[in-house]
Design a protein around this motif. Structure first.
Motif, PDB file in Angstrom:
ATOM      1  N   ASN A   1       0.823  -1.204   0.000  1.00  7.65           N
ATOM      2  CA  ASN A   1       0.000   0.000   0.000  1.00  7.65           C
ATOM      3  C   ASN A   1       0.859   1.255   0.000  1.00  7.65           C
ATOM      4  O   ASN A   1       2.058   1.198   0.286  1.00  7.65           O
ATOM      5  CB  ASN A   1      -0.918  -0.010   1.232  1.00  7.65           C
ATOM      6  N   PRO A   2       0.262   2.440  -0.292  1.00 10.43           N
ATOM      7  CA  PRO A   2       1.018   3.694  -0.189  1.00 10.43           C
ATOM      8  C   PRO A   2       1.521   3.895   1.244  1.00 10.43           C
ATOM      9  O   PRO A   2       0.848   3.490   2.193  1.00 10.43           O
ATOM     10  CB  PRO A   2      -0.022   4.758  -0.561  1.00 10.43           C
ATOM     11  N   PRO A   3       2.688   4.494   1.445  1.00 10.96           N
ATOM     12  CA  PRO A   3       3.537   5.087   0.408  1.00 10.96           C
ATOM     13  C   PRO A   3       4.559   4.128  -0.207  1.00 10.96           C
ATOM     14  O   PRO A   3       5.315   4.515  -1.087  1.00 10.96           O
ATOM     15  CB  PRO A   3       4.262   6.195   1.171  1.00 10.96           C
ATOM     16  N   TYR A   4       4.587   2.860   0.237  1.00 12.67           N
ATOM     17  CA  TYR A   4       5.550   1.911  -0.341  1.00 12.67           C
ATOM     18  C   TYR A   4       5.149   1.512  -1.761  1.00 12.67           C
ATOM     19  O   TYR A   4       6.008   1.416  -2.648  1.00 12.67           O
ATOM     20  CB  TYR A   4       5.634   0.640   0.516  1.00 12.67           C
ATOM     21  N   ASN A   5       3.877   1.215  -1.954  1.00 14.40           N
ATOM     22  CA  ASN A   5       3.367   0.841  -3.285  1.00 14.40           C
ATOM     23  C   ASN A   5       4.121  -0.337  -3.902  1.00 14.40           C
ATOM     24  O   ASN A   5       4.351  -0.384  -5.113  1.00 14.40           O
ATOM     25  CB  ASN A   5       3.405   2.044  -4.229  1.00 14.40           C
ATOM     26  N   SER A   6       4.538  -1.278  -3.069  1.00 12.24           N
ATOM     27  CA  SER A   6       5.246  -2.499  -3.496  1.00 12.24           C
ATOM     28  C   SER A   6       6.639  -2.246  -4.042  1.00 12.24           C
ATOM     29  O   SER A   6       7.304  -3.177  -4.500  1.00 12.24           O
ATOM     30  CB  SER A   6       4.421  -3.272  -4.542  1.00 12.24           C
ATOM     31  N   LEU A   7       7.118  -1.013  -4.005  1.00 13.46           N
ATOM     32  CA  LEU A   7       8.486  -0.710  -4.453  1.00 13.46           C
ATOM     33  C   LEU A   7       9.421  -0.882  -3.257  1.00 13.46           C
ATOM     34  O   LEU A   7       9.889   0.081  -2.636  1.00 13.46           O
ATOM     35  CB  LEU A   7       8.564   0.697  -5.040  1.00 13.46           C
ATOM     36  N   VAL A   8       9.671  -2.149  -2.938  1.00 13.92           N
ATOM     37  CA  VAL A   8      10.410  -2.512  -1.733  1.00 13.92           C
ATOM     38  C   VAL A   8      11.452  -3.569  -2.063  1.00 13.92           C
ATOM     39  O   VAL A   8      11.477  -4.121  -3.162  1.00 13.92           O
ATOM     40  CB  VAL A   8       9.453  -3.032  -0.642  1.00 13.92           C
ATOM     41  N   SER A   9      12.286  -3.865  -1.075  1.00 16.48           N
ATOM     42  CA  SER A   9      13.343  -4.848  -1.292  1.00 16.48           C
ATOM     43  C   SER A   9      13.728  -5.520   0.010  1.00 16.48           C
ATOM     44  O   SER A   9      13.673  -4.905   1.086  1.00 16.48           O
ATOM     45  CB  SER A   9      14.583  -4.176  -1.887  1.00 16.48           C
TER      46      SER A   9
END
Length: 263
Positions: free
Chosen positions: A71-79
């Motif tokens: 969900n925001p603010p990560y928006n699946s752009l994680v590692s």
């Protein structure tokens, strides 16, 4: 000429050593920021990906962020990060720009990701196990699947400031009770990482919390301790302290999320 130059150099080194000893100065390397300081420039690493091709990698994770990663603010752009990035949980919440140039499908443009998990099977000191979505974002338009098919690629990375555009979140652990409180801390802008946490009840002095695991911190609550609770979070990289005043109410409950306007 050589002897004179050598003597001058030796004298300079001797005087410098004496000065350092007299002033108690320390030339030290912080292991938590080694090779990954903010604004340090791009360095080499490797990257893989896990989970579904367009997903967040994992909605569990060794940082304690759970389903929040999609969900925001990560928006699946994680590692997930190897040991040199995860840092026994002290790397949770830190932000990095990652880019690739060596594969023909690479766009060369950096993608910003947040560390939300550990990659215990990654042998390299600096290895990003990206979410499927983040890995695809490294590719040229229309070539995400082609890049993901490569499996492992060489990348460049640099530590950057986190910009979450929201207040710090405190997520109360399900095991918390009247005598014990634990919570995960998310959305720390700037450094992103967490080095120390203090819990300030409304009727007693400050309680120094301990890291439990990942970004979850814990403390025993003395008998009679009452809220609302103020929380002070100090980061590692810049040692900045953020104060979330009365963020946890007196009638707090396990499993609840409490948002602060502070960041």
């Amino acid at each position: 000429m050589f002897t004179s130059h050598f003597s001058s150099s030796l004298t300079f080194l001797t005087l410098t050593t004496i000065l350092l000893l007299q002033t108690n100065y320390c030339i030290c390397t912080n292991p938590n920021s080694f090779n990954a300081s903010l604004g340090g420039g791009f360095l080499s690493a490797v990257a893989t990906w896990y989970g579904s091709p367009e997903g967040p990698g994992s909605t569990g994770g060794a940082c304690g962020f759970g389903v929040d990663v999609q969900n925001p603010p990560y928006n699946s752009l994680v590692s997930a990060g190897s040991n040199g990035i995860y840092l026994n949980g002290k790397g949770c919440g830190a932000c990095y720009q990652v880019k690739c140039t060596e594969n023909s499908a690479c766009s060369g443009f950096p993608v910003t990701v947040t560390i939300t998990d550990q990659c215990p099977g990654c042998p390299e000191a600096f290895h990003f196990d990206l979410s499927g979505k983040a890995f695809g974002y490294l590719a040229k338009q229309g070539q995400a699947d082609q890049l993901r098919a490569a499996g492992q690629i060489n990348v460049q990375y640099q530590r950057v400031a986190c910009n979450y555009h929201t207040g710090i979140l405190f997520k109360i652990d399900a095991g918390s009770n009247a005598n014990y409180m634990a919570f995960a801390i998310e959305f720390v802008s700037g450094d992103g990482d967490i080095g120390a946490v203090q819990l300030l009840p409304s009727n007693t002095g400050a309680i120094n919390m301990q890291q439990s695991w990942g970004a979850t911190w814990k403390a025993d609550l003395p008998n009679g301790t009452n809220g609302p609770y103020t929380v002070k979070v100090t980061t590692i990289e810049s040692r900045r302290t953020i104060t979330a005043t009365n963020v946890i109410p007196a009638n707090w409950s396990p499993g609840k999320y409490y948002h602060s306007g502070a960041n």
